[in-house]
Every structure is written in C-alpha cells, then in structure tokens.
Design an enzyme around this catalytic site. Structure first.
Site, PDB file in Angstrom:
ATOM      1  N   HIS A  19       4.445   2.173   8.368  1.00  0.00           N
ATOM      2  CA  HIS A  19       4.525   0.715   8.237  1.00  0.00           C
ATOM      3  C   HIS A  19       5.567   0.170   9.193  1.00  0.00           C
ATOM      4  O   HIS A  19       6.556   0.838   9.498  1.00  0.00           O
ATOM      5  CB  HIS A  19       4.865   0.291   6.801  1.00  0.00           C
ATOM      6  CG  HIS A  19       6.087   0.953   6.233  1.00  0.00           C
ATOM      7  ND1 HIS A  19       6.084   2.238   5.735  1.00  0.00           N
ATOM      8  CD2 HIS A  19       7.359   0.505   6.098  1.00  0.00           C
ATOM      9  CE1 HIS A  19       7.299   2.548   5.303  1.00  0.00           C
ATOM     10  NE2 HIS A  19       8.090   1.518   5.524  1.00  0.00           N
ATOM     11  N   HIS A  33       8.110  -3.045   9.481  1.00  0.00           N
ATOM     12  CA  HIS A  33       8.736  -4.195   8.828  1.00  0.00           C
ATOM     13  C   HIS A  33       8.772  -5.338   9.842  1.00  0.00           C
ATOM     14  O   HIS A  33       9.148  -5.122  11.001  1.00  0.00           O
ATOM     15  CB  HIS A  33      10.188  -3.882   8.448  1.00  0.00           C
ATOM     16  CG  HIS A  33      10.364  -2.760   7.465  1.00  0.00           C
ATOM     17  ND1 HIS A  33      10.647  -2.984   6.133  1.00  0.00           N
ATOM     18  CD2 HIS A  33      10.315  -1.410   7.614  1.00  0.00           C
ATOM     19  CE1 HIS A  33      10.775  -1.814   5.507  1.00  0.00           C
ATOM     20  NE2 HIS A  33      10.577  -0.843   6.389  1.00  0.00           N
ATOM     21  N   ASP A  61       6.841  -7.804   1.565  1.00  0.00           N
ATOM     22  CA  ASP A  61       7.639  -6.739   0.953  1.00  0.00           C
ATOM     23  C   ASP A  61       8.073  -7.168  -0.452  1.00  0.00           C
ATOM     24  O   ASP A  61       8.490  -8.307  -0.670  1.00  0.00           O
ATOM     25  CB  ASP A  61       8.866  -6.436   1.824  1.00  0.00           C
ATOM     26  CG  ASP A  61       9.490  -5.094   1.478  1.00  0.00           C
ATOM     27  OD1 ASP A  61       9.428  -4.182   2.318  1.00  0.00           O
ATOM     28  OD2 ASP A  61      10.038  -4.961   0.350  1.00  0.00           O
ATOM     29  N   ASN A  94      10.863   2.842  10.068  1.00  0.00           N
ATOM     30  CA  ASN A  94      11.767   3.926   9.696  1.00  0.00           C
ATOM     31  C   ASN A  94      10.973   5.227   9.647  1.00  0.00           C
ATOM     32  O   ASN A  94       9.843   5.250   9.144  1.00  0.00           O
ATOM     33  CB  ASN A  94      12.401   3.630   8.338  1.00  0.00           C
ATOM     34  CG  ASN A  94      13.262   2.376   8.370  1.00  0.00           C
ATOM     35  OD1 ASN A  94      13.913   2.095   9.367  1.00  0.00           O
ATOM     36  ND2 ASN A  94      13.257   1.609   7.289  1.00  0.00           N
ATOM     37  N   THR A 146      11.305   5.388   2.947  1.00  0.00           N
ATOM     38  CA  THR A 146      11.147   5.672   1.504  1.00  0.00           C
ATOM     39  C   THR A 146       9.685   5.718   1.084  1.00  0.00           C
ATOM     40  O   THR A 146       9.357   6.331   0.074  1.00  0.00           O
ATOM     41  CB  THR A 146      11.883   4.621   0.647  1.00  0.00           C
ATOM     42  OG1 THR A 146      11.376   3.315   0.958  1.00  0.00           O
ATOM     43  CG2 THR A 146      13.383   4.647   0.891  1.00  0.00           C
TER      44      THR A 146
HETATM   45  P1  AMP Z   1      10.877   2.111   4.133  1.00  0.00           P
HETATM   46  O1  AMP Z   1      12.175   2.278   3.387  1.00  0.00           O
HETATM   47  O2  AMP Z   1      11.017   1.811   5.589  1.00  0.00           O
HETATM   48  O3  AMP Z   1       9.954   3.268   3.856  1.00  0.00           O
HETATM   49  O4  AMP Z   1      10.219   0.789   3.550  1.00  0.00           O
HETATM   50  C1  AMP Z   1       9.451   0.762   2.401  1.00  0.00           C
HETATM   51  C2  AMP Z   1       9.360  -0.687   1.991  1.00  0.00           C
HETATM   52  O5  AMP Z   1       8.283  -0.812   1.085  1.00  0.00           O
HETATM   53  C3  AMP Z   1      10.604  -1.210   1.270  1.00  0.00           C
HETATM   54  O6  AMP Z   1      11.113  -2.353   1.997  1.00  0.00           O
HETATM   55  C4  AMP Z   1      10.088  -1.593  -0.114  1.00  0.00           C
HETATM   56  O7  AMP Z   1      10.705  -2.737  -0.634  1.00  0.00           O
HETATM   57  C5  AMP Z   1       8.612  -1.793   0.144  1.00  0.00           C
HETATM   58  N1  AMP Z   1       7.737  -1.589  -0.980  1.00  0.00           N
HETATM   59  C6  AMP Z   1       7.709  -0.528  -1.832  1.00  0.00           C
HETATM   60  N2  AMP Z   1       6.741  -0.679  -2.750  1.00  0.00           N
HETATM   61  C7  AMP Z   1       6.133  -1.866  -2.469  1.00  0.00           C
HETATM   62  C8  AMP Z   1       5.065  -2.593  -3.054  1.00  0.00           C
HETATM   63  N3  AMP Z   1       4.402  -2.141  -4.131  1.00  0.00           N
HETATM   64  N4  AMP Z   1       4.706  -3.790  -2.500  1.00  0.00           N
HETATM   65  C9  AMP Z   1       5.359  -4.255  -1.433  1.00  0.00           C
HETATM   66  N5  AMP Z   1       6.382  -3.627  -0.824  1.00  0.00           N
HETATM   67  C10 AMP Z   1       6.763  -2.448  -1.336  1.00  0.00           C
END
Ligand code: AMP
Ligand code: ZN
Length: 111
Positions: free
Chosen positions: A97, A99, A30, A84, A92
């Site tokens: 995905h 985590h 991440d 999420n 977001t």
């Molecule tokens: P969520 O809020 O569950 O949708 O998680 C999205 C995750 O993607 C967040 O923890 C971000 O930090 C991560 N994220 C967003 N863009 C990137 C990227 N380019 N490379 C790695 N992680 C990312």
C-alpha cells in the site's frame, strides 16, 4: 488471502471509505489518520510489499492513483506518498500500500 485485511477491503467483505477504484487498484481512507487527509492506495492482488513486486507497471499505476486522489482532494500545497517495507520500514499490514498524506506540512526526516 482470507486473513489479509486489505484483501477483505478490496473484496468488500470489510467496510472502508473507498474513494477510488478500478480493475487493478483501489483507494480508501486510513482508519487511523495521521494527517487531515490520509488515504491508502492498494493493488487488488495480494502482494506483500514493494519488495515482492515483479511487475513495475503496477507500481506506476498505483502512483498514478496516488496523484489522482491527492488532486481530487485539492492538495495544491503538496502532499506525501509513502510505502513502508518490512519491520524496519514500519510496515504493519503486509499487503502492498501507498499512504497519501496531506492537509498539513510534513516533517522531515520521518521518525
Ligand atoms: P503500514 O504501517 O505502513 O503497514 O500501514 C498500515 C495502515 O493501515 C495504517 O496506517 C493503519 O491505520 C491502516 N489500517 C489498518 N487497518 C485498516 C482498516 N481496516 N481500514 C483502513 N485502514 C486500516
Ligand atoms: Zn492482501
């Protein structure tokens, strides 16, 4: 999906720290870690969230990969796997995905 950041990562059009990959999934670190170890496990296929999944064999595979990367990292004391879903779930990035979080005790309940 051209505009999806995780599709672009899977296609290697955007850089990421990939720690595992196979035909149907990959795992990468991440970009904004919230724990000492924070990886994301995604399917190569663009699926918006768990809500959109039709083939739950895919989810089994993704969870297996979560376990693999956690074990590879040596998280013997435990770790957390989270997905999420939608706005209220705190999602977001709208590409499914999981985590994988570890390296410190996790709080419960989450915020
Ligand atoms: P969520 O809020 O569950 O949708 O998680 C999205 C995750 O993607 C967040 O923890 C971000 O930090 C991560 N994220 C967003 N863009 C990137 C990227 N380019 N490379 C790695 N992680 C990312
Ligand atoms: Zn995508």
């Amino acid at each position: 999906m051209q505009s999806c950041i995780f599709c672009l990562i899977a296609e290697k059009k955007v850089d990421s720290r990939i720690i595992y990959e196979d035909d149907i999934s990959l795992a990468f670190m991440d970009i904004n870690p919230v724990a000492p170890f924070h990886a994301l496990v995604i399917p190569r296929e663009h699926i918006r969230s768990l809500d959109e999944v039709r083939d739950f064999n895919l989810v089994s595979h993704l969870l297996y990969v979560c376990k693999l990367v956690a074990q590879k990292q040596g998280l013997e004391k435990g770790y957390r796997v989270v997905t999420n879903i939608g706005d209220d779930g705190g999602q977001t990035v709208f590409h499914l995905h999981f985590h994988v979080l570890g390296g410190r005790p996790m709080n419960w309940p989450p915020g």
